[in-house]
Each structure stands twice: as structure tokens, then as C-alpha cells.
Write an enzyme that holds these catalytic residues in place. Structure first.
Site, PDB file in Angstrom:
ATOM      1  N   ARG A  39      -8.462   0.872  -4.030  1.00 37.42           N
ATOM      2  CA  ARG A  39      -9.585   1.214  -2.770  1.00 37.42           C
ATOM      3  C   ARG A  39     -10.903   1.666  -3.785  1.00 37.42           C
ATOM      4  NH1 ARG A  39      -6.212   5.867  -0.127  1.00 37.42           N
ATOM      5  NH2 ARG A  39      -5.596   6.200  -2.161  1.00 37.42           N
ATOM      6  N   ASN A  40     -10.745   2.035  -4.889  1.00 37.33           N
ATOM      7  CA  ASN A  40     -11.820   2.508  -5.777  1.00 37.33           C
ATOM      8  C   ASN A  40     -12.716   0.987  -6.112  1.00 37.33           C
ATOM      9  OD1 ASN A  40     -13.582   2.751  -8.130  1.00 37.33           O
ATOM     10  ND2 ASN A  40     -12.838   4.743  -7.803  1.00 37.33           N
ATOM     11  N   GLN A  41     -14.013   1.079  -5.903  1.00 35.02           N
ATOM     12  CA  GLN A  41     -14.652  -0.245  -5.974  1.00 35.02           C
ATOM     13  C   GLN A  41     -15.231  -0.404  -7.388  1.00 35.02           C
ATOM     14  OE1 GLN A  41     -17.325   0.008  -2.610  1.00 35.02           O
ATOM     15  NE2 GLN A  41     -15.883  -1.188  -1.704  1.00 35.02           N
TER      16      GLN A  41
END
Length: 160
Positions: A39-41
Site C-alpha cells: 500500500r506504500n507507494q
């Protein structure tokens, strides 16, 4: 709350850009890998900036960072925190940023990732005479709430 211990820096003597987060999230701490939560970009932002597909395996990701002169670390060495949210951090223990900069004088730009890391950086490190006397550019990178395109545009300043 449980005391969470961060990761060792990814850095070498060719690193020119140091990106500082706050403290790795749960998935990253469990896997012992920076930005392991899909979920971390973070990896997607770098992929867009460099127009290069970054493989999923951590060895390839570390190699990508090395080739691009990018180092990773966090402003906190450890802290009490429930879950992964920076808002629940208590009893912070700060990393030795001054020691790292002295050991790796090739660092010319520091990118601070997110609002909590920014606040800690300014409160704890910007007053440090060694750090403030160096010819290092400091750039605040986008927070998690912005769209990918905004983050990419904001982060590109690190690599100019």
C-alpha cells in the site's frame, strides 16, 4: 504499546541522496525490508521518476537504490508504537543522523518523507550544528494523503 526497533540504513560511499522516513511500518519490520507494504507507494514513485520498472524482490530494490545513489534510513531508531501509524508514536529514540552524515560525506541531499518525519527532523536535527553547517539541501517530500502524480512531481526535486 510495544517498543519497535527500526532498520539499519541502506547506504554506501556513492550515496548522494538520503531519504528519511519516520520508523518502518509493521510489514517492513516483520520482513526487515524498507517499504515492504504494497500500500506504500514509495517504490512506485521511484519507478515513475526514473521511468524504470523496479522488481519486487528486495535484493533488486537495494541494487536499484545503489545504482541511483539513494540511501534509506529513518529519523527514529526506535519508539513505542501501536500498529504502523506515526500518530501513535511515543518515547522516540533518535537515530544518529550526524554520525551517518560524517561517515558518508557523499550525501548532498536529504529528502524527508512525510509530516511526522519532517517535524522530528526539524525539531531534533536541524538545530544540530554539524548537520546545519554542511552543504546539504533538505527537501520535504509529499505526505501519504496526496495522489501519486502529485507525489511524483514533488519527489522529483530530490533528483535534479
Amino acid at each position: 504499546m510495544l517498543m519497535k526497533e527500526g532498520l539499519e540504513p541502506i547506504i554506501d560511499h556513492q550515496s548522494r541522496i538520503l531519504i528519511l522516513g519516520t520508523l518502518p511500518g509493521e510489514k517492513s519490520l516483520t520482513k526487515r525490508e524498507y517499504y515492504a507494504d504494497n500500500r506504500n507507494q514509495f517504490w512506485k514513485i521511484l519507478s515513475c521518476i526514473f521511468e524504470e520498472q523496479i522488481k519486487q524482490d528486495y535484493k533488486s530494490r537495494r541494487e536499484f537504490l545503489r545504482r541511483k545513489g539513494i540511501a534509506l534510513w529513518d529519523v527514529l531508531k526506535a519508539a513505542d508504537r501501536e500498529g504502523s501509524s506515526d500518530s501513535s508514536i511515543d518515547n522516540p529514540v533518535f537515530n544518529d543522523l550526524e554520525g551517518l552524515i560524517k561517515k558518508y560525506p557523499s550525501i548532498k541531499v536529504i529528502g524527508v518523507k512525510g509530516e511526522t518525519a519532517r517535524d522530528i527532523f526539524w525539531d531534533e536535527f536541524s538545530k544540530n550544528s554539524v548537520i546545519s553547517s554542511l552543504q546539504i539541501e533538505y527537501i520535504i517530500c509529499s505526505s501519504a494523503r496526496e495522489k501519486l502524480e502529485v507525489k511524483v512531481n514533488n519527489w522529483q526535486k530530490l533528483f535534479l
